[in-house]
Design a protein around this motif. Structure first.
Motif, PDB file in Angstrom:
ATOM      1  N   TYR A 265      51.182  59.417  33.244  1.00  0.00           N
ATOM      2  CA  TYR A 265      52.176  59.814  34.536  1.00  0.00           C
ATOM      3  C   TYR A 265      52.256  61.488  34.419  1.00  0.00           C
ATOM      4  CZ  TYR A 265      52.743  54.744  34.375  1.00  0.00           C
ATOM      5  OH  TYR A 265      52.320  53.440  34.651  1.00  0.00           O
ATOM      6  N   ARG A 266      52.534  62.122  35.468  1.00  0.00           N
ATOM      7  CA  ARG A 266      52.860  63.291  35.414  1.00  0.00           C
ATOM      8  C   ARG A 266      53.570  63.934  36.666  1.00  0.00           C
ATOM      9  NH1 ARG A 266      48.222  67.016  34.477  1.00  0.00           N
ATOM     10  NH2 ARG A 266      48.139  65.970  32.513  1.00  0.00           N
ATOM     11  N   ASP A 267      54.814  64.096  36.714  1.00  0.00           N
ATOM     12  CA  ASP A 267      55.519  64.267  37.850  1.00  0.00           C
ATOM     13  C   ASP A 267      55.461  65.980  38.032  1.00  0.00           C
ATOM     14  OD1 ASP A 267      56.997  64.461  40.044  1.00  0.00           O
ATOM     15  OD2 ASP A 267      58.992  64.194  38.862  1.00  0.00           O
ATOM     16  N   GLU A 268      54.480  66.456  38.974  1.00  0.00           N
ATOM     17  CA  GLU A 268      54.237  67.575  39.082  1.00  0.00           C
ATOM     18  C   GLU A 268      54.778  68.049  40.682  1.00  0.00           C
ATOM     19  OE1 GLU A 268      50.827  69.414  36.880  1.00  0.00           O
ATOM     20  OE2 GLU A 268      50.099  67.541  38.430  1.00  0.00           O
ATOM     21  N   GLY A 269      55.594  66.989  41.236  1.00  0.00           N
ATOM     22  CA  GLY A 269      55.920  67.548  42.567  1.00  0.00           C
ATOM     23  C   GLY A 269      54.843  67.112  43.500  1.00  0.00           C
ATOM     24  N   SER A 270      54.911  67.848  44.779  1.00  0.00           N
ATOM     25  CA  SER A 270      53.643  67.910  45.546  1.00  0.00           C
ATOM     26  C   SER A 270      52.474  68.694  45.137  1.00  0.00           C
ATOM     27  CB  SER A 270      54.391  68.205  46.801  1.00  0.00           C
ATOM     28  OG  SER A 270      55.228  67.347  47.415  1.00  0.00           O
ATOM     29  N   ARG A 271      51.399  68.243  44.638  1.00  0.00           N
ATOM     30  CA  ARG A 271      50.145  69.163  44.562  1.00  0.00           C
ATOM     31  C   ARG A 271      48.967  68.282  45.103  1.00  0.00           C
ATOM     32  NH1 ARG A 271      50.364  71.944  38.988  1.00  0.00           N
ATOM     33  NH2 ARG A 271      47.924  71.998  39.550  1.00  0.00           N
ATOM     34  N   PRO A 272      48.275  69.112  45.859  1.00  0.00           N
ATOM     35  CA  PRO A 272      46.998  68.504  46.583  1.00  0.00           C
ATOM     36  C   PRO A 272      46.004  68.039  45.560  1.00  0.00           C
ATOM     37  CG  PRO A 272      46.945  70.988  46.503  1.00  0.00           C
ATOM     38  CD  PRO A 272      48.315  70.613  46.010  1.00  0.00           C
ATOM     39  N   ASP A 273      45.530  67.022  45.806  1.00  0.00           N
ATOM     40  CA  ASP A 273      44.718  66.338  44.801  1.00  0.00           C
ATOM     41  C   ASP A 273      45.062  66.231  43.267  1.00  0.00           C
ATOM     42  OD1 ASP A 273      42.392  65.257  45.159  1.00  0.00           O
ATOM     43  OD2 ASP A 273      40.963  66.726  44.250  1.00  0.00           O
ATOM     44  N   ARG A 274      46.331  65.809  43.036  1.00  0.00           N
ATOM     45  CA  ARG A 274      46.886  65.577  41.989  1.00  0.00           C
ATOM     46  C   ARG A 274      47.692  64.062  42.271  1.00  0.00           C
ATOM     47  NH1 ARG A 274      47.806  68.771  37.254  1.00  0.00           N
ATOM     48  NH2 ARG A 274      46.074  70.305  37.354  1.00  0.00           N
ATOM     49  N   GLN A 275      47.626  62.896  41.167  1.00  0.00           N
ATOM     50  CA  GLN A 275      48.384  61.819  41.278  1.00  0.00           C
ATOM     51  C   GLN A 275      49.496  61.907  40.426  1.00  0.00           C
ATOM     52  OE1 GLN A 275      47.663  59.056  43.758  1.00  0.00           O
ATOM     53  NE2 GLN A 275      46.672  60.710  44.719  1.00  0.00           N
ATOM     54  N   PRO A 276      50.619  61.080  40.821  1.00  0.00           N
ATOM     55  CA  PRO A 276      51.664  61.090  39.751  1.00  0.00           C
ATOM     56  C   PRO A 276      51.399  60.101  38.740  1.00  0.00           C
ATOM     57  CG  PRO A 276      52.175  59.901  42.060  1.00  0.00           C
ATOM     58  CD  PRO A 276      51.092  60.631  42.257  1.00  0.00           C
ATOM     59  N   GLU A 277      50.431  58.991  38.839  1.00  0.00           N
ATOM     60  CA  GLU A 277      49.642  58.327  37.767  1.00  0.00           C
ATOM     61  C   GLU A 277      48.167  58.403  37.831  1.00  0.00           C
ATOM     62  OE1 GLU A 277      50.513  54.085  38.250  1.00  0.00           O
ATOM     63  OE2 GLU A 277      51.219  54.260  40.326  1.00  0.00           O
ATOM     64  N   PHE A 278      47.560  58.500  36.683  1.00  0.00           N
ATOM     65  CA  PHE A 278      46.309  58.742  36.897  1.00  0.00           C
ATOM     66  C   PHE A 278      45.767  58.335  35.320  1.00  0.00           C
ATOM     67  CE2 PHE A 278      46.519  62.264  33.499  1.00  0.00           C
ATOM     68  CZ  PHE A 278      47.819  62.385  33.604  1.00  0.00           C
ATOM     69  N   THR A 279      44.469  58.279  35.508  1.00  0.00           N
ATOM     70  CA  THR A 279      43.707  57.479  34.347  1.00  0.00           C
ATOM     71  C   THR A 279      42.960  58.376  33.298  1.00  0.00           C
ATOM     72  OG1 THR A 279      44.037  55.645  35.810  1.00  0.00           O
ATOM     73  CG2 THR A 279      42.457  55.384  33.777  1.00  0.00           C
ATOM     74  N   GLN A 280      43.002  58.170  32.016  1.00  0.00           N
ATOM     75  CA  GLN A 280      42.140  58.836  31.012  1.00  0.00           C
ATOM     76  C   GLN A 280      41.540  58.013  30.071  1.00  0.00           C
ATOM     77  OE1 GLN A 280      44.895  61.967  29.758  1.00  0.00           O
ATOM     78  NE2 GLN A 280      45.063  61.130  27.843  1.00  0.00           N
ATOM     79  N   ILE A 281      40.114  58.309  29.917  1.00  0.00           N
ATOM     80  CA  ILE A 281      39.659  57.539  28.851  1.00  0.00           C
ATOM     81  C   ILE A 281      40.144  58.302  27.576  1.00  0.00           C
ATOM     82  CG2 ILE A 281      37.238  57.005  27.678  1.00  0.00           C
ATOM     83  CD1 ILE A 281      37.663  55.952  30.418  1.00  0.00           C
TER      84      ILE A 281
END
Lengths: 594, 594
Positions: A265-281
């Motif tokens: 999870y990362r709260d960066e506010g509005s950023r194009p092509d970022r997601q508030p929740e994302f997945t990593q290996i």
């Protein structure tokens, strides 16, 4: 029967290997799924009321009694109906005889995208009516019974024109968008690729898949962490940006080899092509050095790479951070093409061109150039002009030459040169990053270039006590086609060194990390790891324009779920158990917030 | 060398198949891991600085030069050192000759639980000194070089006495607790079992592993959902209790077969043996009926079942909800033992025993009994007395007989009867649940017995419009040894029926679910699914006393992370971007909150 145009449109819209649009796409999806798994076909119809999928029927099935379920893709003159499932398309003959009136009525009256179940016999198409462009084009279904499972109401948009719709509409009706070939392909490829990664890590190399908590404590400098109020007044969980602490603690716990497909999870506010929740290996192992992790990852990508792409060649080339900056003007160079930055200071050392002499006379002053192959042939006067303007706009930014290189590549490609082959996957390790950077707000103080658990380069440990700014780290980034798709490091396993770096060099509050420091004191093994950004990786593999195209239910760039309308208002009673209240901004503030 | 006592203590503390405590346990962990994977051994030492694991060395390795890394488990008279890794134990001979003084110093001085790396030769133990109780007992390591990788400070507790420590201490130093055989076994078994589930679903049956969001919108009645404040004033995400809506929308999107090892969240405050975040094996498929899902799950458990347990026998028996209540007094009966509830009304119909006649004269009045086999032999007078008291305490609770049955089983077991064989895994399907229950606060209104998307039983659809209370559902629970380990249903795919149930029968605000209702209108296929509670399942399989023992970093029953001290206070500046403030309770309220 012509191949449905919306599918081919979707297919054409991609930068993946260009194939003839007449090629049967649902068939190729199936083939690549089966090939890539390199094992017997999954039983797609087990436990289901159907006997077969629409897309699998061939001449070898002739005479078989089958039951199919699918969506009405297309109907022609109340004679034929094309039924679709995830697997492909099949032609169903609508019976014309009086005795089959009820079946005919169902099949003729159900709107397009309705769900029907048909039972019948697989028969040959009449001679001359075969469709070689369709994987099931030699056969058709002679229907005996039909059932309307669910009628489809008027759709919010014609699916044929789908790609012309805004992304907002696609996200609002995501469940319809998911029916598209492209989304089916992307999500199924993602699932397959992750499955093969798991096989590689778990079955071949003894890694243990361990789930770590997402309700955690805030980390130092965790300004981008979402908060979760608890039922204790003033106490909050934080949603961590990665399982960094947990993976290290697992190594202290002797788990030896850990991996997780981890939600972050990362709260960066509005950023194009970022997601508030994302997945990593997410990977960590004990008793390993930098080359060990690199070989592990090279093997992982080679093993899990989809079979419909060119195989991954290992080992990946490596450049140092310094080399990358000097040669490409960036620490994530796109190495699919050349146009390297060349130092031509010596050429101009003895000339009298004023502005060049000016530059060369400064400390570390250099003159650098990018050679554009066939530039004179491809670039027009206005292109040169735009390059000049670009350079002026970005003057004095140290990454100017790197940006200029990409800008030139863009220009050349709009003029018809193929510089960045979309079928090419060019991996690169970038190593020997600096351990610290000067703090932006106070350049006399240091901050971690990556995170404070990164081990220093073995040759530079002495510098920590004399010139820490010059110390290199054992951090490594994995770059693919100019995108950072992973990063990791050998970690500090010595508690004293970790305390020195946190407290003395970084001036962090070590109390927040006391559990980790304590753990290092109790026999922490040497360890290191890496995290691959799964969304970005799948985005590049599938040639998708955005990571939103490889996520089933992504948020908009403002962080909204356009389908369900999240985030949403909450009745104030429901806030009470969490001991929080909304601080409504005054009007002026509210405006700033938007 | 005697087997380390803390390991055997840990091992004894379990209700898993009882083996001789002298059996080499680290060896059996390894064997069961390898057997259960039914494929070639993973390469546990690939990419690492070691050549072998401690536990794998045998006579077949004699003469090999090896490098091992591990923790100092034990040292005997500065002569032998026993080194441990996740794989097992190996004996290292401390060199006594003068030329090896530096090696001897390292190996003699490093505290227990320090991490060392040794290189040397695998040699035979001298005749008579073999240890048949130790998998590596025929060999030992003649050391050439040794390196202290990390010294261990004084531990917060002696690991030998570990099991006597409170759970609080275990959780505070979880990274030490994880080194125990039991935690290694539990976490590795969990990883293996989930991997095999994935193989079954993904590779054998064509399911697609799809990640769904955890930052979502609150659901109707979602009072147990954690909130996540967003940067928009008054707008909150919710952490969903399950991916229920998403999995259904994926079916509407034609994904056909979905699964996910899904992180779920439920804020129930302090509850023993519950976790605020937990994991479920989440499954949904299209074109399936109840028996299809049941067969799928039976196959899944059979396929993924650990090989060191007795194989799972399928199909599982099925009882209806009504039968379960009548026979076992609960909807999650433990069918490892009999002692069923028997209706003996007819026996007493014509007697003149006052209180029985009284009971029988009431509507639905019955007299029921539990026959306790050999009760007279095993139970003492005070046991009978305690049963009588238990019955009195729970009088007028409809689940009394079910509780009494378990109470009697407990009593019999304390008296030495083996009623519930710990090696027995008794699965049971419970079906035909009621669709609705009367609301607790207003029994004239209805609420869903499970959730509002559950489809009614096909025979009972007409009842929805006449006597909805009597309608049964297509919900099914999977019960193992008296624990609900899964539940699912065939869902409603018809938008009209869903609207009628939500709006007319349940009086819910359909606006919050408008996206789902809309989706059903656009050609939703018939579909159904299930979710298995992974933590509980692994807890039962490993015979662990608590789900906390199968989770790497669990929260305490108050929802605290005792290691890092989460949840924690947050500086008020960090709340500002989220437009929330803490409502500090007044003193009296604060006391109530604690």
């Amino acid at each position: 029967m012509s191949f449905p145009s919306w599918l081919s449109q979707l297919y054409r819209g991609l930068s993946r290997p260009i194939r003839r649009t007449t090629q049967p796409i649902w068939g190729s999806l199936y083939r690549s799924l089966v090939q890539s798994s390199q094992r017997r076909n999954p039983e797609f119809s087990s436990f289901a009321v159907r006997t077969n999928t629409c897309g699998e029927l061939r001449s070898s099935h002739l005479g078989q009694e089958v039951t199919l379920c699918g969506w009405i893709q297309y109907r022609r003159q109340n004679t034929f109906l094309v039924l679709r499932d995830f697997h492909g398309l099949v032609q169903v003959v609508i019976p014309q005889d009086e005795s089959a009136a009820s079946v005919r009525k169902i099949l003729c009256e159900a709107p397009v995208e309705s769900v029907v179940q048909v039972s019948g016999t697989v028969i040959s198409r009449p001679a001359g009516q075969e469709n070689p462009k369709m994987p099931t084009g030699e056969i058709e279904i002679k229907v005996k019974t039909a059932e309307l499972l669910n009628a489809c109401k008027k759709l919010p948009f014609e699916i044929k024109d789908f790609m012309k719709k805004t992304e907002g509409l696609r996200l609002q009706y995501r469940y319809l968008d998911l029916r598209s070939f492209q989304m089916q392909y992307n999500l199924r490829l993602r699932s397959q690729m992750v499955m093969k990664m798991r096989e590689y890590l778990c079955n071949l190399h003894g890694f243990v898949d361990i789930e770590t908590p997402t309700l955690f404590k805030r980390t130092p400098g965790g300004a981008k962490e979402f908060l979760v109020p608890s039922r204790e007044p003033g106490k909050f969980y934080s949603l961590p940006q990665s399982p960094q602490q947990f993976k290290q603690l697992l190594m202290v716990g002797g788990l030896d080899r850990y991996f997780q497909v981890a939600r972050c999870y990362r709260d960066e506010g509005s950023r194009p092509d970022r997601q508030p929740e994302f997945t990593q290996i997410d990977i960590e192992m004990s008793f390993v050095d930098q080359t060990g992790i690199q070989s592990l990852i090279e093997g992982l990508l080679q093993y899990s790479w989809p079979n419909d792409k060119d195989p991954v060649v290992v080992p990946f080339p490596t450049v140092t951070f310094t080399e990358a900056l000097a040669t490409y003007g960036t620490d994530k160079p796109d190495t699919r093409f050349g146009m390297k930055i060349i130092d031509i200071s010596d050429v101009f050392r003895n000339t009298e061109i004023g502005f060049l002499q000016d530059a060369l006379s400064k400390p570390h002053g250099t003159v650098k150039a990018i050679c554009i192959p066939e530039g004179a042939k491809y670039l027009k006067r206005k292109d040169i002009e735009s390059i000049r303007k670009f350079a002026a706009d970005h003057f004095n930014q140290c990454s100017l030459l790197g940006k200029l290189r990409l800008e030139c590549a863009d220009l050349l490609e709009t003029r018809g040169m193929v510089l960045r082959d979309p079928t090419l996957f060019s991996f690169l390790w970038v190593v020997d990053f600096p351990l610290f950077l000067p703090k932006e707000e106070n350049p006399r103080e240091l901050e971690s270039a990556h995170h404070p658990f990164t081990a220093p380069h073995p040759s530079d440990i002495h510098l920590l006590y004399t010139e820490p700014k010059k110390a290199r780290s054992q951090h490594y980034d994995l770059v693919l086609n100019g995108n950072e798709i992973g990063g990791g490091s050998i970690r500090i396993h010595n508690a004293e060194l970790q305390r020195y770096i946190l407290a003395t060099l970084l001036k962090e509050d070590v109390k927040m990390l006391s559990h980790l420091l304590q753990a290092l004191d109790y026999g922490a093994p040497p360890h290191g790891g890496i995290a691959l950004g799964l969304d970005r990786l799948i985005c590049l593999v599938t040639g998708s324009p955005s990571i939103r195209d490889v996520i089933a239910f992504p948020k908009s760039f403002r962080g909204h779920d356009l389908m369900s309308n999240a985030p949403d208002s909450i009745p104030s009673e429901e806030l009470k158990p969490y001991h929080i209240r909304v601080s409504w901004p005054t009007d002026s503030k509210a405006e700033r917030a938007h």
